[in-house]
Design an enzyme around this catalytic site. Sequence first.
Site, PDB file in Angstrom:
ATOM      1  N   ARG A 112       0.799  -1.231   0.000  1.00  0.00           N
ATOM      2  CA  ARG A 112       0.000   0.000   0.000  1.00  0.00           C
ATOM      3  C   ARG A 112       0.830   1.279   0.000  1.00  0.00           C
ATOM      4  NH1 ARG A 112      -2.878  -2.916   3.853  1.00  0.00           N
ATOM      5  NH2 ARG A 112      -4.736  -3.899   2.977  1.00  0.00           N
ATOM      6  N   LYS A 134       3.758  11.804 -10.536  1.00  0.00           N
ATOM      7  CA  LYS A 134       2.854  10.954 -11.324  1.00  0.00           C
ATOM      8  C   LYS A 134       3.577   9.649 -11.641  1.00  0.00           C
ATOM      9  CE  LYS A 134       0.784  14.079 -14.537  1.00  0.00           C
ATOM     10  NZ  LYS A 134       0.099  14.045 -15.847  1.00  0.00           N
ATOM     11  N   GLU A 176      11.197  19.019 -23.887  1.00  0.00           N
ATOM     12  CA  GLU A 176      10.403  19.391 -22.703  1.00  0.00           C
ATOM     13  C   GLU A 176      10.982  20.652 -22.048  1.00  0.00           C
ATOM     14  OE1 GLU A 176       7.581  17.884 -21.981  1.00  0.00           O
ATOM     15  OE2 GLU A 176       7.727  15.876 -22.870  1.00  0.00           O
ATOM     16  N   LYS A 220       8.821  23.105 -13.471  1.00  0.00           N
ATOM     17  CA  LYS A 220       7.834  22.020 -13.368  1.00  0.00           C
ATOM     18  C   LYS A 220       7.338  21.870 -11.930  1.00  0.00           C
ATOM     19  CE  LYS A 220       6.181  17.485 -14.306  1.00  0.00           C
ATOM     20  NZ  LYS A 220       6.327  16.115 -14.746  1.00  0.00           N
ATOM     21  N   GLU A 230      -3.856  17.939 -10.855  1.00  0.00           N
ATOM     22  CA  GLU A 230      -4.141  18.230 -12.245  1.00  0.00           C
ATOM     23  C   GLU A 230      -5.574  18.678 -12.515  1.00  0.00           C
ATOM     24  OE1 GLU A 230      -3.094  16.322 -16.569  1.00  0.00           O
ATOM     25  OE2 GLU A 230      -2.334  15.391 -14.762  1.00  0.00           O
ATOM     26  N   ARG A 234      -1.801  22.841 -13.822  1.00  0.00           N
ATOM     27  CA  ARG A 234      -0.894  21.814 -14.326  1.00  0.00           C
ATOM     28  C   ARG A 234      -1.140  21.532 -15.812  1.00  0.00           C
ATOM     29  NH1 ARG A 234       0.944  16.622 -10.705  1.00  0.00           N
ATOM     30  NH2 ARG A 234       2.376  15.757 -12.214  1.00  0.00           N
ATOM     31  N   ASN A 238       0.734  20.489 -20.601  1.00  0.00           N
ATOM     32  CA  ASN A 238       0.285  19.724 -21.771  1.00  0.00           C
ATOM     33  C   ASN A 238       0.537  20.461 -23.083  1.00  0.00           C
ATOM     34  OD1 ASN A 238      -0.605  17.647 -20.196  1.00  0.00           O
ATOM     35  ND2 ASN A 238      -2.715  18.401 -20.096  1.00  0.00           N
ATOM     36  N   HIS A 241       1.312  18.663 -26.298  1.00  0.00           N
ATOM     37  CA  HIS A 241       1.044  17.246 -26.057  1.00  0.00           C
ATOM     38  C   HIS A 241      -0.270  16.744 -26.649  1.00  0.00           C
ATOM     39  CE1 HIS A 241       4.502  17.533 -23.470  1.00  0.00           C
ATOM     40  NE2 HIS A 241       4.425  16.253 -23.153  1.00  0.00           N
ATOM     41  N   HIS A 245       0.920  13.767 -28.575  1.00  0.00           N
ATOM     42  CA  HIS A 245       0.541  12.388 -28.237  1.00  0.00           C
ATOM     43  C   HIS A 245      -0.064  11.677 -29.445  1.00  0.00           C
ATOM     44  CE1 HIS A 245       0.428  12.901 -23.590  1.00  0.00           C
ATOM     45  NE2 HIS A 245       1.515  12.255 -23.966  1.00  0.00           N
ATOM     46  N   HIS A 257       8.841  10.400 -27.948  1.00  0.00           N
ATOM     47  CA  HIS A 257       7.916  11.318 -27.282  1.00  0.00           C
ATOM     48  C   HIS A 257       8.369  12.786 -27.433  1.00  0.00           C
ATOM     49  CE1 HIS A 257       5.091  12.842 -24.322  1.00  0.00           C
ATOM     50  NE2 HIS A 257       6.096  13.467 -23.739  1.00  0.00           N
TER      51      HIS A 257
HETATM   52  N1  LIG Z   1       5.550  10.809 -14.721  1.00  0.00           N
HETATM   53  C1  LIG Z   1       5.668  11.869 -15.472  1.00  0.00           C
HETATM   54  O1  LIG Z   1       5.326  12.972 -15.068  1.00  0.00           O
HETATM   55  C2  LIG Z   1       6.251  11.719 -16.842  1.00  0.00           C
HETATM   56  C3  LIG Z   1       6.621  12.846 -17.559  1.00  0.00           C
HETATM   57  C4  LIG Z   1       7.204  12.669 -18.802  1.00  0.00           C
HETATM   58  C5  LIG Z   1       7.404  11.406 -19.318  1.00  0.00           C
HETATM   59  N2  LIG Z   1       7.043  10.319 -18.591  1.00  0.00           N
HETATM   60  C6  LIG Z   1       7.254   8.968 -19.117  1.00  0.00           C
HETATM   61  O2  LIG Z   1       8.641   8.784 -19.328  1.00  0.00           O
HETATM   62  C7  LIG Z   1       8.820   7.808 -20.342  1.00  0.00           C
HETATM   63  C8  LIG Z   1       9.877   8.266 -21.314  1.00  0.00           C
HETATM   64  O3  LIG Z   1      11.085   8.461 -20.615  1.00  0.00           O
HETATM   65  P1  LIG Z   1      12.498   8.405 -21.341  1.00  0.00           P
HETATM   66  O4  LIG Z   1      12.469   9.249 -22.533  1.00  0.00           O
HETATM   67  O5  LIG Z   1      13.508   8.664 -20.297  1.00  0.00           O
HETATM   68  O6  LIG Z   1      12.557   6.913 -21.900  1.00  0.00           O
HETATM   69  P2  LIG Z   1      13.266   5.591 -21.370  1.00  0.00           P
HETATM   70  O7  LIG Z   1      13.158   5.425 -19.919  1.00  0.00           O
HETATM   71  O8  LIG Z   1      12.761   4.492 -22.225  1.00  0.00           O
HETATM   72  O9  LIG Z   1      14.816   5.847 -21.726  1.00  0.00           O
HETATM   73  C9  LIG Z   1      15.214   5.965 -23.084  1.00  0.00           C
HETATM   74  C10 LIG Z   1      16.301   4.968 -23.437  1.00  0.00           C
HETATM   75  O10 LIG Z   1      17.541   5.383 -22.898  1.00  0.00           O
HETATM   76  C11 LIG Z   1      18.135   4.343 -22.117  1.00  0.00           C
HETATM   77  N3  LIG Z   1      18.904   5.021 -21.097  1.00  0.00           N
HETATM   78  C12 LIG Z   1      18.432   5.674 -20.004  1.00  0.00           C
HETATM   79  N4  LIG Z   1      19.413   6.326 -19.372  1.00  0.00           N
HETATM   80  C13 LIG Z   1      20.559   6.071 -20.045  1.00  0.00           C
HETATM   81  C14 LIG Z   1      21.908   6.487 -19.890  1.00  0.00           C
HETATM   82  N5  LIG Z   1      22.283   7.339 -18.924  1.00  0.00           N
HETATM   83  N6  LIG Z   1      22.815   6.013 -20.774  1.00  0.00           N
HETATM   84  C15 LIG Z   1      22.431   5.183 -21.782  1.00  0.00           C
HETATM   85  N7  LIG Z   1      21.163   4.794 -22.002  1.00  0.00           N
HETATM   86  C16 LIG Z   1      20.237   5.233 -21.141  1.00  0.00           C
HETATM   87  C17 LIG Z   1      16.963   3.529 -21.663  1.00  0.00           C
HETATM   88  O11 LIG Z   1      17.349   2.210 -21.341  1.00  0.00           O
HETATM   89  C18 LIG Z   1      16.064   3.565 -22.894  1.00  0.00           C
HETATM   90  O12 LIG Z   1      16.507   2.632 -23.844  1.00  0.00           O
HETATM   91  C19 LIG Z   1       7.470   7.588 -20.984  1.00  0.00           C
HETATM   92  O13 LIG Z   1       6.954   6.360 -20.552  1.00  0.00           O
HETATM   93  C20 LIG Z   1       6.639   8.724 -20.449  1.00  0.00           C
HETATM   94  O14 LIG Z   1       5.270   8.398 -20.347  1.00  0.00           O
HETATM   95  C21 LIG Z   1       6.473  10.462 -17.379  1.00  0.00           C
HETATM   96 ZN   LIG Z   2       5.982  15.112 -22.383  1.00  0.00          ZN
END
Ligand SMILES: NC(=O)c1ccc[n+]([C@@H]2O[C@H](COP(=O)([O-])OP(=O)(O)OC[C@H]3O[C@@H](n4cnc5c(N)ncnc54)[C@H](O)[C@@H]3O)[C@@H](O)[C@H]2O)c1
Ligand SMILES: [Zn+2]
Length: 355
Positions: A112, A134, A176, A220, A230, A234, A238, A241, A245, A257
């Site tokens: 939990r 989030k 971003e 942020k 949200e 917040r 978007n 986005h 998206h 993304h």
């Molecule tokens: N929670 C939130 O507020 C929020 C906000 C924005 C995005 N997100 C989420 O984040 C995700 C995208 O994140 P991302 O772009 O970091 O993608 P990701 O986590 O898939 O990382 C991208 C790639 O880089 C690799 N990688 C990571 N760090 C590395 C490093 N230092 N050296 C070499 N390789 C590395 C990973 O293994 C992956 O292959 C999506 O799922 C999105 O929905 C969440």
């Molecule tokens: Zn984004």
Amino acid sequence: MTESGYRVHILPGAVDAIGGVARVVVRAHRYAIVTDSNVGPLYAERARAAMTGLATEVFTIPAGEAHKTRQTWAAVTDQMLEAGFGRDSAVIALGGGVVCDLGGFVAATFMRGIPVVHVPTTLLAMLDAAIGGKTAVDTPAGKNLVGAFHQPSAVIIDPSVLSTLPADEMRAGLSEAIKHGVIADPAHFAAVAAFGAALRDHHQNPRATSAIVARSVEIKSAVVASDTRESGRRKILNFGHTIGHAVEHLSGYRVLHGEAVAIGMCLEAALAERIGVAVPGTADRVRAACEGAGLPTARPAGIEPQAIVALARGDKKGRAGRAQYALPTRIGEMAFGDRGWSAPVDDALVLETLR
Ligand SMILES: NC(=O)c1ccc[n+]([C@@H]2O[C@H](COP(=O)([O-])OP(=O)(O)OC[C@H]3O[C@@H](n4cnc5c(N)ncnc54)[C@H](O)[C@@H]3O)[C@@H](O)[C@H]2O)c1
Ligand SMILES: [Zn+2]
């Protein structure tokens, strides 16, 4: 310290200090480092070594968005249960946004809810995914549809780990940061644009990266703190986005993304000008910043305007079947503050802009 009460540490070499931070902010009996199959081989051993004197195990998930699922969540929680993790444990999420979201969701639900410390390793995760509380996993029906709000106990950012990040992932994260400039701060917008252009020409500089990350984190965090669930402000996050998206999804996730958001920002800024919300020139400035950073700025051929509009309408942030847009009035300022920070726009106007 963010307004939500946790500290964001930004320091080259910070990975080697995670034990000290975890000990102070969480005080758990056992720590689960959750990482992925790319980041694990690079940094998990170093992270574990930094947890001096703390019982720590590493749990590795397969890298990539395709694995941000309930199945992976189940596998990690099962492995933690089998290993005897209990209520007095904590998660250290070491990786990109996928690991932050999935590790955060594990922490939000395990027994939990147990604490999570984020150690983001992509630029996108440093200035976006790790901040704001989030967490989520994807389902066949769409991205981030099952999740929870769960604030981290701390965020530890080590910009030097970006030296191993592929260049396209670095650019995607920058998108971003450009967004943060557009929604809140013209000076940040200019700094990110310059940083993006420099990044394109030669290699990164951890000092400059730290400064960009720090200001984006501030922006942020401030937006999120003003609206933790949200309901209102917040929504300005978007920007780019709604269309972004749709482009991301319609490309079959071949467009990253951040790349999709760059395209979305350019088109939504043009839309804002078209409907008289933004001052003329806003869209040009957004496009120049994205282009300078090597990001795409136009709708990819083969992704039809009709399909984008249809998908945008079905976006989970849509209300009453009409797509909602968060739009700028100028660089550094967002519109619709009197209407909950987003407003519906007629499909016909969006279609014209997309063509
Ligand atoms: N929670 C939130 O507020 C929020 C906000 C924005 C995005 N997100 C989420 O984040 C995700 C995208 O994140 P991302 O772009 O970091 O993608 P990701 O986590 O898939 O990382 C991208 C790639 O880089 C690799 N990688 C990571 N760090 C590395 C490093 N230092 N050296 C070499 N390789 C590395 C990973 O293994 C992956 O292959 C999506 O799922 C999105 O929905 C969440
Ligand atoms: Zn984004």
